[in-house]
Enzyme design. Sequence first.
Site, PDB file in Angstrom:
ATOM      1  CD1 TRP A  23       5.172   0.663   1.974  1.00  0.00           C
ATOM      2  CD2 TRP A  23       3.641  -0.960   2.098  1.00  0.00           C
ATOM      3  NE1 TRP A  23       3.953   1.241   1.847  1.00  0.00           N
ATOM      4  CE2 TRP A  23       2.983   0.270   1.906  1.00  0.00           C
ATOM      5  CE3 TRP A  23       2.873  -2.125   2.197  1.00  0.00           C
ATOM      6  CZ2 TRP A  23       1.596   0.378   1.829  1.00  0.00           C
ATOM      7  CZ3 TRP A  23       1.493  -2.029   2.112  1.00  0.00           C
ATOM      8  CH2 TRP A  23       0.860  -0.800   1.935  1.00  0.00           C
ATOM      9  NE  ARG A  24       5.228   5.146   4.437  1.00  0.00           N
ATOM     10  CZ  ARG A  24       4.228   5.999   4.541  1.00  0.00           C
ATOM     11  NH1 ARG A  24       3.635   6.187   5.707  1.00  0.00           N
ATOM     12  NH2 ARG A  24       3.814   6.666   3.500  1.00  0.00           N
ATOM     13  CD  GLU A  36       5.744   2.857  -3.766  1.00  0.00           C
ATOM     14  OE1 GLU A  36       4.806   3.281  -4.465  1.00  0.00           O
ATOM     15  OE2 GLU A  36       6.012   3.344  -2.652  1.00  0.00           O
ATOM     16  CD  GLN A  41      -4.186   2.994 -12.394  1.00  0.00           C
ATOM     17  OE1 GLN A  41      -5.156   3.674 -12.109  1.00  0.00           O
ATOM     18  NE2 GLN A  41      -3.517   3.143 -13.512  1.00  0.00           N
ATOM     19  CB  THR A  42      -4.754  -0.596  -5.690  1.00  0.00           C
ATOM     20  OG1 THR A  42      -4.764  -1.082  -7.028  1.00  0.00           O
ATOM     21  CG2 THR A  42      -5.680  -1.450  -4.856  1.00  0.00           C
ATOM     22  CE1 TYR A 119       5.475   7.282  -6.816  1.00  0.00           C
ATOM     23  CE2 TYR A 119       5.015   4.979  -7.330  1.00  0.00           C
ATOM     24  CZ  TYR A 119       5.068   6.016  -6.421  1.00  0.00           C
ATOM     25  OH  TYR A 119       4.754   5.790  -5.116  1.00  0.00           O
ATOM     26  CG  ASP A 137       2.281   9.250  -6.526  1.00  0.00           C
ATOM     27  OD1 ASP A 137       2.412  10.460  -6.205  1.00  0.00           O
ATOM     28  OD2 ASP A 137       1.919   8.378  -5.718  1.00  0.00           O
ATOM     29  CB  CYS A 193      -2.348  18.026  -0.050  1.00  0.00           C
ATOM     30  SG  CYS A 193      -2.521  19.293  -1.300  1.00  0.00           S
ATOM     31  CB  CYS A 203      -1.603  21.915   5.343  1.00  0.00           C
ATOM     32  SG  CYS A 203      -0.207  21.612   4.244  1.00  0.00           S
ATOM     33  CB  CYS A 209       0.853  26.118   0.432  1.00  0.00           C
ATOM     34  SG  CYS A 209      -0.209  25.554  -0.912  1.00  0.00           S
TER      35      CYS A 209
HETATM   36 FE1  SF4 Z   1      -2.263  21.292   0.037  1.00  0.00          FE
HETATM   37 FE2  SF4 Z   1      -1.337  23.792   0.176  1.00  0.00          FE
HETATM   38 FE3  SF4 Z   1      -3.597  23.146   1.394  1.00  0.00          FE
HETATM   39 FE4  SF4 Z   1      -1.285  22.220   2.298  1.00  0.00          FE
HETATM   40  S1  SF4 Z   1      -1.944  24.341   2.231  1.00  0.00           S
HETATM   41  S2  SF4 Z   1      -3.186  21.044   2.051  1.00  0.00           S
HETATM   42  S3  SF4 Z   1      -0.142  21.894   0.404  1.00  0.00           S
HETATM   43  S4  SF4 Z   1      -3.224  23.106  -0.810  1.00  0.00           S
END
Ligand code: SF4
Length: 358
Positions: A23-24, A36, A41-42, A119, A137, A193, A203, A209
């Site tokens: 779908w992208r 979507e 839930q899936t 959403y 979501d 995350c 990340c 963060c």
């Molecule tokens: Fe999630 Fe922050 Fe960890 Fe990145 S650094 S995975 S945004 S908690």
Amino acid sequence: MPGEALRRGLLDWYARARRDLPWRRLRDPYAIWVSETMLQQTRVQTVLPYYERFMREIPTVDALAEASEERVLALWSGLGYYRRARMLQAAAKRVAAVHGGRIPEEAEELRELEGVGAYTAGAIASIAFGRRAALVDGNVARVLARMFAVEDDIKSARGRARLWKLAEEQVAAADGDPGDWNQALMELGATVCASRDPRCDACPVREHCEAFARGIVDRLPRSEGKRAPLAVRRVAVVLASSRAVLLARRRKESLMGGLWEPPTFDGEMAPLAARLGVDPLRLERAGEVVHVLTHRRMHVEVARGALPRRKGWTLPGPEYDAIEPVALDDLPARAHSTLARKVLIVANVALRGLPWKE
Ligand code: SF4
């Protein structure tokens, strides 16, 4: 508040790391809407074969408006949460009747369609039409709560309002395509995350963060514990030959309405056998199925027996409105639940041509 560098870091990462999902590959609002809806839930891996088949057989909103409900439910069989499929079709009928078959482009208009919440409206408006519409979501809520160290309960009215405000601020400020921004947030939540064991070391926005900086990642997001699902005990009787199995259809108003299943009953095996007019001594115990729905944990004891030759069958209970032997080859065309499929598997009924097997 972290700003531009965070957004740039996340968008760059998304451009490199995004999963190639069907779908992208296109900006078709119908495809995005269907995907979507299925993804609520899936998990993605579960949805993929259902999505491909659904889009092959019902490729446009007009085709969905015209399809029979039985056909739609059959294509949804095994995905669960069948109300989603019914609402999707009701909304497609409205799009055909009120909008001349064109899916609305603005989130506010989309929200007037059956089953389209904030959403899904945000997803269609931003991804298909490039509108600066926010979405939140479960994945996005978790990511935002951690990035911005939101300590409110994310299920509370206050927590939800805070997250939606953050989502709106961020999508308004994001460079480039708002659909990419929203999908980048969703993708980070789905692949990095994670709710348990987030991969902060990998990340792309770690240095922006707040939860990471303050060492409180494992405490966020805050959410009141879910109530344990109610345990429900049921019995199911599978009467089958090598070519057919007896199935009953649940009334529309009941849970899993419109779906076919082996006759199932809250209570003991003997009364169910009596309702079907079969001798309980001719049934053998096949095993037990455990099936978890949002609010219930169902334990279904399964018995099996030979399918007698008989002209008519009486309904086994008030929750059913039809009962008949169904050829095993016809099963893919009959709407049925994952639970029904599990019951048939435990009873050793050979299932053919279905996209999913336990
Ligand atoms: Fe999630 Fe922050 Fe960890 Fe990145 S650094 S995975 S945004 S908690």
